[in-house]
Design an enzyme around this catalytic site. Structure first.
Site, mmCIF file in Angstrom:
data_model
loop_
_atom_site.group_PDB
_atom_site.id
_atom_site.type_symbol
_atom_site.label_atom_id
_atom_site.label_comp_id
_atom_site.label_asym_id
_atom_site.label_seq_id
_atom_site.Cartn_x
_atom_site.Cartn_y
_atom_site.Cartn_z
ATOM 1 N N GLU A 36 -2.313 -16.356 5.534
ATOM 2 C CA GLU A 36 -2.821 -17.738 5.541
ATOM 3 C C GLU A 36 -1.839 -18.705 4.887
ATOM 4 O O GLU A 36 -1.652 -19.821 5.353
ATOM 5 C CB GLU A 36 -4.177 -17.832 4.819
ATOM 6 C CG GLU A 36 -5.327 -17.164 5.551
ATOM 7 C CD GLU A 36 -5.644 -17.805 6.899
ATOM 8 O OE1 GLU A 36 -5.216 -18.945 7.142
ATOM 9 O OE2 GLU A 36 -6.276 -17.144 7.730
ATOM 10 N N TYR A 119 -9.382 -24.468 2.031
ATOM 11 C CA TYR A 119 -9.129 -23.795 3.306
ATOM 12 C C TYR A 119 -8.843 -22.294 3.104
ATOM 13 O O TYR A 119 -9.482 -21.435 3.718
ATOM 14 C CB TYR A 119 -7.952 -24.482 4.034
ATOM 15 C CG TYR A 119 -7.461 -23.663 5.174
ATOM 16 C CD1 TYR A 119 -8.143 -23.652 6.374
ATOM 17 C CD2 TYR A 119 -6.340 -22.837 5.036
ATOM 18 C CE1 TYR A 119 -7.729 -22.855 7.419
ATOM 19 C CE2 TYR A 119 -5.915 -22.035 6.067
ATOM 20 C CZ TYR A 119 -6.613 -22.050 7.256
ATOM 21 O OH TYR A 119 -6.207 -21.242 8.280
ATOM 22 N N ASP A 137 -9.131 -26.365 9.393
ATOM 23 C CA ASP A 137 -7.683 -26.625 9.507
ATOM 24 C C ASP A 137 -7.458 -27.600 10.669
ATOM 25 O O ASP A 137 -8.424 -28.131 11.244
ATOM 26 C CB ASP A 137 -6.906 -25.317 9.700
ATOM 27 C CG ASP A 137 -7.111 -24.709 11.072
ATOM 28 O OD1 ASP A 137 -8.049 -25.129 11.796
ATOM 29 O OD2 ASP A 137 -6.332 -23.817 11.454
#
Ligand code: SF4
Length: 344
Positions: A36, A119, A137
């Site tokens: 990520e 996030y 996102d």
């Protein structure tokens, strides 16, 4: 504001179409975290080789916590947004010291770590801990803005909150991690910025932007930010022993923790006649010994960098001078790294 069977349709689509990525079948929070962070602001094709290199070198949080920062920056070199790597290093040390290396998986613990915001914490906690936290996102913002005709500016808190409100009702309670990954894949593979595939879209009957023909207008773009133009003069003094001085950047600015040559920033491009005055803080610079001047233009998101490399001969050496042949083992920003072969 609802789409019939949205969650079910999306999960079925995901099972059939999900991208085959090395972290896809993992629920190891370290692996998910690395993927990520690398993929923030980075396309999958660009990030994938970095992910493989990173996991190869640092297969777990213990290895990362013991990493030499220069070596870590070397792996990150070319990926940009270097604070991501330094924050990962800091977070890994905290995880080893405070969690005995047991990577936290709850949203509440994750958001307290350096470099982990809403996030990333949502992604890890939904995939590894089944928490119903929707990820927001760029792909999800675009998809939801179009599906539900959301008119708030992209990346604004208002839009993110609106999406969270809708997403909280839609997220799969049994498979929140798959749901989040499905949203990201669907946004990037079907509801793409320009080449959107409405003809193959499972939601086209319900999509408001499709109905109103407003797809190109959504998500609402951000007002243009000012691009700053900067002029960097790097003074590369080649000594008789084939050494050159390098310095680690530690100011709060671009390229923090990477290496560079002695730098003089000016407010315009200067020619050789101005160097005496402008470069006087680099006492060993001598305009008569200049061999060549190289120029590179490098664009960052909000900065346009005009970079000039003044290469000259000198007798000067100090403890920060290293052999020219060793330069490539230090982490340099991309445009500086590119110039190394030309000064050898
Ligand atoms: S119909 Fe088109 S615009 Fe709407 S969600 Fe599908 S791909 Fe996106």
């Amino acid at each position: 504001m609802s789409i019939k069977n949205f969650t079910k349709k999306l999960l079925v689509w995901y099972d059939l179409n999900k991208r085959d990525l090395p972290w896809r079948n993992s629920i190891n929070p370290y692996i998910i975290w690395v993927s990520e962070i690398i993929l923030q602001q980075t396309r999958i094709e660009q990030g994938l080789p970095y992910f493989k290199k990173f996991i190869n070198k640092y297969p777990n949080v213990f290895e990362l916590s013991r990493a030499n920062l220069d070596e870590l920056m070397n792996i990150w070199q070319g990926l940009g947004y270097y604070s991501r790597a330094t924050n990962m290093h800091k977070a890994s040390k905290i995880i080893v010291q405070e969690f005995s290396g047991d990577f936290p998986v709850s949203y509440e613990s994750l958001v307290k770590l350096p470099g982990i915001g809403d996030y990333t914490a949502s992604a890890i906690s939904s995939i590894c801990n089944n928490e119903c936290k929707i990820v927001v996102d760029g792909n999800v913002m675009r998809l939801f803005s179009r599906l539900f005709d959301l008119r708030k500016e992209v990346n604004s808190i208002g839009l993110k909150n609106q999406i969270k409100f809708i997403g909280d009702k839609l997220i799969s309670k049994s498979k929140p991690g798959d749901f989040n990954q499905a949203l990201m894949d669907f946004g990037s593979m079907v509801c793409s910025p320009k080449n959107y595939k409405c003809g193959n879209c499972i939601f086209s009957k319900d999509c408001i932007a499709f109905k109103n023909n407003t797809i190109d207008l959504l998500p609402v773009k951000k007002a243009k930010v000012m691009i700053k133009t900067r002029y960097f003069n790097y003074l590369i003094g080649l000594s008789n022993n084939d050494k050159v001085k390098i310095i680690k950047r530690n100011k709060k600015d671009i390229w923090q923790d990477l290496y560079e040559f002695p730098l003089v920033e000016t407010n315009h491009e200067i020619d050789i006649s101005e160097t005496g005055k402008k470069f006087k803080k680099i006492s060993y610079f001598n305009s008569k010994k200049v061999i060549k001047k190289l120029t590179i233009n490098h664009k960052l998101t909000h900065q346009n960098l005009n970079i000039y490399f003044w290469i000259f001969k000198t007798n000067f050496e100090d403890k920060n001078c290293i052999k020219i042949n060793d330069l490539e083992s230090y982490p340099f920003p991309k445009p500086l790294f590119e110039i190394i072969s030309q000064i050898k």
